[in-house]
Design an enzyme around this catalytic site. Structure first.
Site, PDB file in Angstrom:
ATOM      1  N   THR A  85       0.831  -1.200   0.000  1.00 14.71           N
ATOM      2  CA  THR A  85       0.000   0.000   0.000  1.00 14.71           C
ATOM      3  C   THR A  85       0.866   1.251   0.000  1.00 14.71           C
ATOM      4  O   THR A  85       0.442   2.307  -0.459  1.00 14.71           O
ATOM      5  CB  THR A  85      -0.938  -0.001   1.227  1.00 14.71           C
ATOM      6  OG1 THR A  85      -1.684  -1.219   1.235  1.00 14.71           O
ATOM      7  CG2 THR A  85      -1.899   1.164   1.187  1.00 14.71           C
ATOM      8  N   TYR A  88       6.170 -12.974   2.392  1.00 11.04           N
ATOM      9  CA  TYR A  88       4.923 -12.687   1.691  1.00 11.04           C
ATOM     10  C   TYR A  88       4.837 -13.568   0.450  1.00 11.04           C
ATOM     11  O   TYR A  88       5.544 -13.342  -0.529  1.00 11.04           O
ATOM     12  CB  TYR A  88       4.912 -11.207   1.300  1.00 11.04           C
ATOM     13  CG  TYR A  88       3.568 -10.644   0.877  1.00 11.04           C
ATOM     14  CD1 TYR A  88       2.431 -11.441   0.745  1.00 11.04           C
ATOM     15  CD2 TYR A  88       3.435  -9.291   0.602  1.00 11.04           C
ATOM     16  CE1 TYR A  88       1.214 -10.910   0.369  1.00 11.04           C
ATOM     17  CE2 TYR A  88       2.221  -8.738   0.218  1.00 11.04           C
ATOM     18  CZ  TYR A  88       1.117  -9.549   0.097  1.00 11.04           C
ATOM     19  OH  TYR A  88      -0.084  -9.003  -0.283  1.00 11.04           O
ATOM     20  N   LYS A  93       2.756 -14.286   5.195  1.00 15.30           N
ATOM     21  CA  LYS A  93       1.615 -13.506   4.724  1.00 15.30           C
ATOM     22  C   LYS A  93       1.178 -14.080   3.386  1.00 15.30           C
ATOM     23  O   LYS A  93       1.996 -14.257   2.477  1.00 15.30           O
ATOM     24  CB  LYS A  93       2.008 -12.032   4.579  1.00 15.30           C
ATOM     25  CG  LYS A  93       0.853 -11.127   4.177  1.00 15.30           C
ATOM     26  CD  LYS A  93       1.304  -9.679   4.062  1.00 15.30           C
ATOM     27  CE  LYS A  93       0.141  -8.781   3.657  1.00 15.30           C
ATOM     28  NZ  LYS A  93       0.566  -7.384   3.446  1.00 15.30           N
TER      29      LYS A  93
END
Length: 302
Positions: free
Chosen positions: A46, A133, A158
């Site tokens: 983000t 991730y 993640k």
């Protein structure tokens, strides 16, 4: 590190000349921590990790560390080519972060042992805890996930793949190894609230909340309802806010970031636009987002 509550992924503000705006980043992070964030993941997806220099990642991390002042854990992202990821990891350590979110290697597909090697070589460059991730070309089998989870500095995984059945097998495999009960799993899909109930069903309660960056009231209300098994509230917020937001998000590639940044500006902190290759939302889409935020806040109040 102990993660809990809503995990905050701040945007990265840019000044009018396109440079990193540290002052506005500090205001943005302070606002999120004061609202009740359980952790700060700065310069991540983000936060436009893909568009930041290593030096900007380090500066953003220093801002986050200074602002949070130990109130919640601070993690920053590293990833891409191994030399770049190792450099980023070292910079994040120097900046005083509590941990690293390790993104996948750049573009190339690799065998499972190659993914293990990637994590090993990057984590060797730091003493910090690392959350890996998995997304894109970095898709782990349950056996590989168990191997990576056993590496000395890896403390979490993640998931950005979204295969619930695979994730269930991964969780079971990691939990079965010594110390696996302390390993952290995160739902990292875009607008993760939409899939949070499903992930909870396979033992993944933590999730990243991009919505928290611009509407913490909505994100916190949803998280509280999820924790309290308030099914009516969960479904209302999914129907009235999150599903319409996802429909708007899916109209243009990259809006998973662009809309969040526009939302922060709508709520009163001008954080500038996005860097290429992303595009800022059109005026029409910004207007729709503003109405949707108002509606979501009304739903929370009701």
């Amino acid at each position: 590190m102990k993660f809990q509550g809503v995990l905050f992924f701040p945007v990265t503000p840019f000044a009018a000349d396109g440079s990193l705006d540290e002052d506005r980043l500090a205001l943005h992070i302070e606002s999120g921590v004061a609202a009740g964030a359980g952790g700060v993941f700065v310069a991540c997806g983000t936060g436009e990790f893909h568009a930041l220099t290593a030096e900007e990642i380090e500066r953003a991390t220093r801002v986050a560390v200074a602002v949070t002042a130990g109130r919640v854990p601070v993690l920053a992202a590293a990833g891409g080519p191994v030399p770049a990821a190792r450099d980023q990891a070292a910079r994040i350590g120097r900046a005083g972060a509590d941990g690293i979110l390790l993104l996948p290697p750049y573009l190339v597909s690799a065998p499972q042992q190659g993914l293990v090697r990637y994590v090993e070589e990057v984590t060797d460059a730091t003493d910090l805890p690392v959350v890996f991730y998995q997304r894109g070309t970095a898709r782990l089998t349950e056996d590989t996930a168990a191997v990576i989870a056993a590496l000395p500095r890896v403390v979490g995984l993640k998931d950005g793949v979204g295969d619930i059945e695979l994730m269930h097998r991964v969780v079971r495999a990691v939990r079965a190894v010594p110390g696996g009960d302390r390993f952290a799993f995160f739902n990292g899909l875009p607008t993760a609230e939409m899939t949070a109930p499903a992930y909870r069903g396979v033992g993944v309660g933590l999730y990243s909340s991009a919505v928290f960056a611009f509407a913490p009231e909505i994100a916190l209300a949803f998280h509280r309802a999820l924790e309290e098994n308030a099914e009516t509230v969960v479904q209302t917020l999914l129907d009235e806010f999150y599903a319409p937001f996802v429909r708007l998000r899916d109209e243009v590639p990259g809006y998973a970031v662009s809309l969040v940044k526009a939302g922060v500006t709508i709520r009163g902190l001008d954080v500038g636009g996005v860097r290429a290759p992303l595009l800022d939302p059109t005026p029409e889409h910004v207007a729709r987002l503003a109405k949707l935020i108002d509606h979501g806040l009304e739903a929370v109040t009701a």
